[in-house]
Scaffold this active site. Structure first.
Site, PDB file in Angstrom:
ATOM      1  N   TRP A 190       5.284 -33.423  -1.761  1.00 27.42           N
ATOM      2  CA  TRP A 190       4.345 -33.696  -2.866  1.00 27.42           C
ATOM      3  C   TRP A 190       3.253 -32.650  -2.802  1.00 27.42           C
ATOM      4  CZ3 TRP A 190       6.714 -37.373  -5.568  1.00 27.42           C
ATOM      5  CH2 TRP A 190       6.123 -37.790  -6.764  1.00 27.42           C
ATOM      6  N   ASP A 191       2.304 -32.731  -3.725  1.00 28.71           N
ATOM      7  CA  ASP A 191       1.271 -31.688  -3.716  1.00 28.71           C
ATOM      8  C   ASP A 191       0.246 -31.885  -2.608  1.00 28.71           C
ATOM      9  OD1 ASP A 191      -0.094 -33.820  -4.838  1.00 28.71           O
ATOM     10  OD2 ASP A 191      -0.491 -32.842  -6.752  1.00 28.71           O
ATOM     11  N   TRP A 192       0.348 -32.961  -1.848  1.00 27.26           N
ATOM     12  CA  TRP A 192      -0.533 -33.176  -0.698  1.00 27.26           C
ATOM     13  C   TRP A 192       0.252 -33.309   0.609  1.00 27.26           C
ATOM     14  CZ3 TRP A 192       1.788 -37.462   0.840  1.00 27.26           C
ATOM     15  CH2 TRP A 192       2.276 -38.351  -0.128  1.00 27.26           C
TER      16      TRP A 192
ATOM     17  N   ASN B 182       4.043 -44.755 -11.629  1.00 24.21           N
ATOM     18  CA  ASN B 182       2.927 -43.819 -11.627  1.00 24.21           C
ATOM     19  C   ASN B 182       3.221 -42.645 -12.549  1.00 24.21           C
ATOM     20  OD1 ASN B 182       0.445 -42.409 -10.292  1.00 24.21           O
ATOM     21  ND2 ASN B 182       2.108 -40.925 -10.071  1.00 24.21           N
ATOM     22  N   GLU B 183       2.510 -42.564 -13.674  1.00 22.98           N
ATOM     23  CA  GLU B 183       2.440 -41.404 -14.568  1.00 22.98           C
ATOM     24  C   GLU B 183       3.729 -41.093 -15.311  1.00 22.98           C
ATOM     25  OE1 GLU B 183       0.751 -38.114 -12.386  1.00 22.98           O
ATOM     26  OE2 GLU B 183      -1.231 -39.018 -12.354  1.00 22.98           O
TER      27      GLU B 183
ATOM     28  N   GLU C 204      -7.353 -42.902 -11.124  1.00 25.25           N
ATOM     29  CA  GLU C 204      -7.182 -41.687 -10.319  1.00 25.25           C
ATOM     30  C   GLU C 204      -8.172 -40.638 -10.796  1.00 25.25           C
ATOM     31  OE1 GLU C 204      -3.568 -39.579  -9.654  1.00 25.25           O
ATOM     32  OE2 GLU C 204      -2.346 -41.389  -9.448  1.00 25.25           O
TER      33      GLU C 204
END
Length: 913
Positions: free
Chosen positions: A198-200, A467-468, A563
Site C-alpha cells: 500500500w502507499d504506507w 473503503n473508497e 479520512e
C-alpha cells in the site's frame, strides 16, 4: 523432528468428558519443490510456530534476513511464490477419538491451503478471514497422528484468477503503482489487501496458520458462536441471545433436546437468569436457538464512549445443556443505544452518531493492521499501547480500515474497556472486485462469520461496506466509471449481498455501503453515479498536498470527515533500526526513495514544509536528514491540528451553502507497519510523533481555537464536548513580540458562557488593525513582529483548555529568535499514572521564546505529558511517563532537545556531527 508436547484439556461436567487438544506451538515447516518446474531442487525444512507465518518463521530460522531492514522486503519476496507445508504430530487418546464428534478448527488460515490428516484430505481453505471447521472422526486414530497443511502462493493464485476472469472482462486495478514495490491482483482473493503493498506499507504476501488451531471432541453438538442483540424497550433492556450449533455429518436430520440458560451477573451478589427448553431441528448440520433476558434499565449502568461516562461491562454466562453435555460460555456485553442520525437539513442530511440519546462528535483516527504480518497483529502489548494512546489523546472512535483485517478479539475487548467506538469497514478497498459465484459465496460466509463474532461488542457502532470503491467508480480511477458492468458488480457485492446480509444479521447497528459516501442519500440514486464527496451528505475523505496545510480556509465544511492527513518522517531513531549504513540517512537516498510509497510523496512534503519554513541545508547530510524529519513532523502536527479545529468549529452551524454541522474528524492514520514516511501519528515500534502529542490538545474536551479568514478577519471559538455549561469564563489574547517572553499586551474577554456540546463564536477581530494597535508595527508589517497566544480560564483563573496560538504570517518570514533551552531532571519523581514505573518531572529553562520544543529519547521507552510545545515563559515543567525502569541520570544522558531556532543555528553541535 522430535514430536512436540501437546496440551490436552479435559473438562469433567456432569460425568461427561469433553476434550480439547490445542495444536498451537511448534510445527515443522517445509518449502516444497515446484512440481511443475524442470529445475532440480531440495526441500527446505525450518522450525515453525503456530500461530505464525512463513516470513516470521523463516527470519527466526535465519533462512532469510530481517524483513524490515534495508530493501529486504524485495530480497525476501521469493517466499511469497513458494508452496509451503506445515506439519504437526500429536497424540490422541482412545477416549478422545471415541466421541461422536471430533472437529478440527482453524481460526485463521492465510490463505490458500489444503489440509491432510493421516494422509487423508479433510478440506481446503481459500479465505483468510474465515474460521474453518472440519469433522475428522473418520481420519483420526489412537496414538500418533500427523496433520499437514499445504499452503499455495497467493501471488500466483491471484494472477491466475485475474487471467481467467479477464477472458470476460478485466477487474481492475491491474496492479499497484510502481512506487509501492508491490504485487498485483490482490482484489481477486480474500486476503488482507495491504499484504500486497500500500502507499504506507510493504508487500509481504504472507502465508501460514495465523490464528489458533484446536481439536474438539464432543459427545453431541458443537457450539460455534453465541451472539447478542440488545434493544431498549421503554424501561427495559431486551437481550436476545442466539446460540449457533453444528452437528457432525452423520447427524444431518436429527433433533436434539437442549436447555439454554443465560445468566447476567449484575454485581457480585445479584444476577438475572432465564431457562428455555428447545428442540433443535437441525438442517444441513446447522441449528440455531434463541432465548431472551429482560433487564430493567435501572438495574444496569450504560456503556459510554470515552469522555462521556464509564465503560460499564457485564458478564453474560450462557449454559447449554443436552442429555449428555453441559457447556458454559462467557461473554461481556454493554448496554447502550446507537443511531446514525441522517435527518433533513436546509440542504442535504445530517450525519452523526447519537449514543444513549447524546449527539457525539467523533474524534479519532484510522486503524491499519498493527503488523503487516497477520500473526503479529494481535500482540497484547502492541494493541494495548495503540488503543491506550488513542484514549490518552481523547479519541472516542477508530475506523478499522477496509484494506486490512477484521481485528482480533483482544482489539475489540480493549475498545470496549476504553470506550473507543469502532467504525468497522468490511475488507474491500480501492478496487473493483469480481462477482463470480465462488467469490460471492466466500464473501457471504465471511460477512456471516465476522458479524456473528463481533456483534457482541458495544464498541462497534457502524458497519461500512468498503473503503473508497464508490469514489473509485465515480472518479473513474480505473476507467470503469462509465461501464455498467462495474456498477452492476458494485451493487451485487455491496448492496445485494453485504448490505442485505448485515441488516439481517445485525439489526441493532447502522450500515453504510461505502466510505466516503452520501449516506442515506445514496439510495436515491442506486448507490452509484453521484459525487460521494458532497459536503451536504454522509462522510468525506479529504487530502490536498498542494495548498498550505496551515491555511484553515481550504478545508471543507462536510458533515463528517472520516479520512484526512499529511505525511511526515518517523524519528531518526526509528529509521536507525531499518538501515544498513549511515549513508541511507539522506532524504534523497535510494533507501528512502524505496521506503516512500506515495508517488511524489517526498516532493509533496518538501513543498508543504516550504510554505512555512526554509528547509536548511549544510555539508552534513545526516544533520540535514534529522532537521527534515523535525520539520516534517511540525508541518504534519500543525496542519492536522488546524484542519481538525476547523471541523470542530463547524459542528454547530451551517454556512450560506448549507455546509457545516460537522460531527466527526478521523485523521489518517494512527499506526505504522514499518519504518517509513507515512501519515501516522504513532511510529512503528510505538514512538509518538509530534502529531500524537498535538492530538491530545486538538481533541481535548474543551478547546479555544481561531479561524483566520483570507481577508484577515480573526474569529475566536470555544468548542466544548462537555454535557454541561460552564459560566463566567475568560479568554485571554496575549500578544508577544518575538524578542521578549513578556507580552506587549493582554486582551481579556470576560463573562463568557461555554455552552454544552457546541461550538460558540466568541469574537471577531480585524487582525491587521488589532496588531497595529498592539504596537506590533505598521499596518502592512504588523503580522511579522507579533504572535498571539490564546488561553481559556474558568472563574477561578484555572486553565480549562490547552493553550493555542495564532500565527499571523508564515514563520519563514519571521526572524526566529535564538533560544537556549536547558534541561534539569527533578529527583523527586512522582507516582506513575501510565505504568508501574515512576513519572519524572523535567524542568526546562529558556532565555528566549522557543518554538516547537521537541523532547526525544534515544533508548528509554516512555512518553512526555506534552511535546512540540512553545515556551513563552522562561521556565516550564513537563512530566515523563516511564514505561521501563530508569533513573534521573539515565534520563538526562538520553534526552535530546530541539527547538526551531536550533536548526538554523550554524554553530549548533548535534549528535550527527
Amino acid at each position: 523432528m522430535k514430536e512436540s508436547i501437546i496440551l490436552i484439556l479435559i473438562v469433567f461436567i456432569n460425568n461427561v468428558t469433553v476434550e480439547f487438544i490445542t495444536l498451537d506451538g511448534v510445527w515443522k515447516g517445509t518449502i516444497l519443490c515446484d512440481q511443475f518446474s524442470n529445475e532440480k531442487c531440495e526441500e527446505l525444512d525450518f522450525h515453525a510456530v503456530v500461530p505464525g507465518g512463513a516470513y516470521t518463521d523463516l527470519v527466526s530460522a535465519h533462512i532469510i534476513p530481517n524483513n524490515f531492514v534495508a530493501m529486504n522486503d524485495i530480497k525476501n519476496r521469493w517466499v511469497g511464490n513458494q508452496t509451503i507445508m506445515y506439519t504437526k504430530n500429536f497424540t490422541a487418546t482412545s477416549s478422545f477419538i471415541n466421541s461422536p464428534t471430533i472437529a478440527l478448527v482453524f481460526h485463521g488460515l492465510d490463505t490458500f491451503a489444503t489440509i491432510f490428516l493421516n494422509g487423508h484430505k479433510v478440506g481446503e481453505a481459500s479465505n483468510m478471514f474465515l474460521k474453518y471447521i472440519f469433522h475428522v472422526k473418520q481420519y483420526i486414530k489412537t496414538g500418533k497422528n500427523t496433520l499437514k497443511v499445504v499452503f499455495y502462493s497467493a501471488v500466483k493464485i491471484a494472477d491466475d484468477l485475474y487471467k481467467n476472469q479477464s477472458l470476460q472482462y478485466i477487474v481492475p486495478p491491474k496492479c499497484v503503482p510502481k512506487e509501492y514495490n508491490g504485487e498485483c491482483h490482490v482484489n481477486h482473493i480474500r486476503k488482507m489487501q495491504a499484504s500486497f503493498s500500500w502507499d504506507w506499507g510493504p508487500a509481504f504476501p504472507s502465508m501460514g496458520i495465523w490464528k489458533n488451531v484446536e481439536l474438539i471432541s464432543t459427545s453431541e453438538i458443537l457450539v460455534t458462536e453465541i451472539t447478542t442483540d440488545i434493544y431498549k424497550k421503554d424501561s427495559m433492556w431486551e437481550i436476545i441471545i442466539t446460540t449457533f450449533f453444528e452437528l457432525p455429518p452423520n447427524e444431518e436430520n436429527s433433533t436434539v433436546m437442549c436447555n439454554i440458560s443465560p445468566t447476567l451477573y449484575i454485581d457480585n451478589s445479584s444476577y438475572i437468569q432465564n431457562f428455555t427448553d428447545i428442540i433443535l431441528q437441525t438442517k444441513n448440520r446447522y441449528a440455531t436457538a434463541s432465548t431472551i433476558l429482560y433487564v430493567h434499565t435501572e438495574s444496569v449502568d450504560r456503556w459510554w464512549p470515552n469522555g462521556y461516562g464509564k465503560q460499564n461491562l457485564y458478564t453474560l454466562k450462557v449454559t447449554i445443556t443436552t442429555v449428555t453435555k453441559k457447556i458454559d460460555k462467557h461473554i461481556r456485553i454493554g448496554f447502550r443505544t446507537v443511531e446514525l442520525v441522517q435527518e433533513p437539513l436546509e440542504k442535504g442530511l445530517s450525519f452523526y452518531f447519537r449514543v444513549n440519546g447524546i449527539p457525539i462528535f467523533a474524534k479519532g483516527s484510522n486503524f491499519i493492521p498493527a503488523s503487516i504480518f497477520p500473526e503479529l497483529a494481535a500482540k497484547y502489548h502492541v494493541i494495548r499501547h495503540l488503543l491506550l494512546s488513542a484514549k490518552e489523546a481523547h479519541m472516542n472512535m477508530l475506523r478499522v480500515w477496509g484494506g486490512g483485517m477484521y481485528e482480533s478479539d483482544l482489539f475489540y475487548d480493549l475498545a470496549d474497556e476504553l470506550g473507543i467506538m469502532i467504525w468497522q469497514d468490511f475488507m474491500f478497498a480501492c478496487s473493483m472486485y469480481p462477482t463470480s459465484e465462488t467469490f460471492l459465496n466466500s464473501v457471504k460466509e465471511e460477512v456471516t462469520q465476522n458479524v456473528r463474532r463481533l456483534k457482541i461488542h458495544p464498541s462497534i457502532v457502524l458497519w461500512a461496506g468498503n473503503n473508497e470503491n464508490e469514489a473509485a467508480l465515480y472518479g473513474d480511477w480505473y476507467g470503469t466509471g462509465s461501464a455498467h458492468v462495474y456498477k452492476d458488480d458494485y451493487i451485487k457485492l455491496y448492496v445485494n449481498l453485504i448490505k442485505k446480509e448485515v441488516e439481517k444479521l445485525d439489526p441493532t447497528r447502522p450500515f453504510v455501503v461505502s466510505s466516503p459516501s452520501n449516506g442515506l442519500y445514496t439510495e436515491k440514486y442506486n448507490f452509484t453515479g453521484k459525487n460521494p464527496y458532497s459536503n451536504l451528505y454522509g462522510d468525506v475523505h479529504y487530502y490536498n498536498y498542494i495548498k498550505n496545510g496551515w491555511d484553515i480556509n481550504q478545508y471543507p465544511r462536510s458533515r463528517f470527515v472520516s479520512e484526512y492527513g499529511f505525511q511526515s518522517m518517523p524519528s531518526i531513531y526509528t529509521m536507525l533500526t531499518a538501515i544498513e549504513s549511515l549513508d541511507n540517512l539522506r532524504v534523497d537516498s535510494s533507501f528512502m526513495n524505496h521506503r516512500q510509497h506515495l508517488p511524489f510523496g517526498t516532493g509533496f512534503m518538501k513543498f508543504l514544509i516550504s510554505k512555512n519554513f526554509v528547509i536548511p541545508t549544510t555539508n552534513n547530510k545526516i544533520r540535514d536528514f534529522a532537521d527534515f524529519i523535525y520539520l516534517s513532523q511540525i508541518n504534519q502536527a500543525v496542519s492536522v491540528k488546524i484542519e481538525t479545529e476547523s471541523y470542530r468549529q463547524a459542528r454547530s452551524d451551517l454556512n450560506a451553502l448549507g455546509e457545516g454541522f460537522t460531527m466527526g474528524a478521523l485523521y489518517w492514520q494512527l499506526n505504522d507497519v514499518w519504518q517509513a514516511p507515512s501519515w501516522s501519528s504513532i511510529e512503528y515500534g510505538g514512538r509518538w510523533k509530534m502529531l500524537h502529542y498535538y492530538a491530545i490538545e486538538f481533541f481535548a474536551p474543551i478547546i479555544v481555537t481561531s479561524h483566520l479568514s483570507q481577508a484577515n478577519e480573526l474569529s475566536i471559538y470555544i468548542v466544548s464536548d462537555k454535557l454541561y455549561e460552564v459560566d463566567n469564563c475568560s479568554v485571554k489574547l496575549s500578544i508577544y513580540n518575538w524578542n521578549s517572553t513578556i507580552p506587549v499586551h493582554v486582551l481579556t474577554l470576560d463573562n463568557i458562557k461555554i455552552e454544552p456540546n457546541k461550538a460558540t463564536l466568541v469574537t471577531k477581530i480585524w487582525l491587521n488593525e488589532f496588531l497595529e494597535k498592539m504596537n506590533c508595527g505598521a499596518l502592512v508589517d504588523a503580522k511579522k513582529f507579533c504572535i498571539i497566544q490564546l488561553t481559556l480560564e474558568d472563574n477561578n483563573a484555572l486553565q480549562i483548555a490547552p493553550i493555542n496560538y495564532v500565527y499571523p504570517t508564515a514563520l519563514k518570514d519571521i526572524n526566529i529568535p535564538l533560544a537556549n533551552v536547558t534541561v534539569k531532571i527533578n529527583v523527586n519523581y512522582l507516582p506513575g499514572k501510565l505504568s508501574n514505573y515512576p513519572d519524572y518531572e523535567i524542568e526546562l529553562i529558556t532565555n528566549n521564546i522557543a518554538l516547537f520544543v521537541w523532547l526525544e529519547l534515544e533508548s528509554i521507552h516512555g512518553r512526555f505529558s506534552e511535546n512540540g510545545f512553545h515556551m513563552f515563559e522562561q521556565k516550564k515543567h513537563v512530566k515523563f511517563h516511564a514505561y521501563e525502569a530508569t533513573t534521573p541520570e539515565m534520563l538526562l544522558k538520553d534526552i535530546k532537545v530541539t527547538t526551531l531556532s536550533d536548526i538554523y543555528n550554524p554553530n549548533r553541535v548535534t549528535n550527527w556531527e
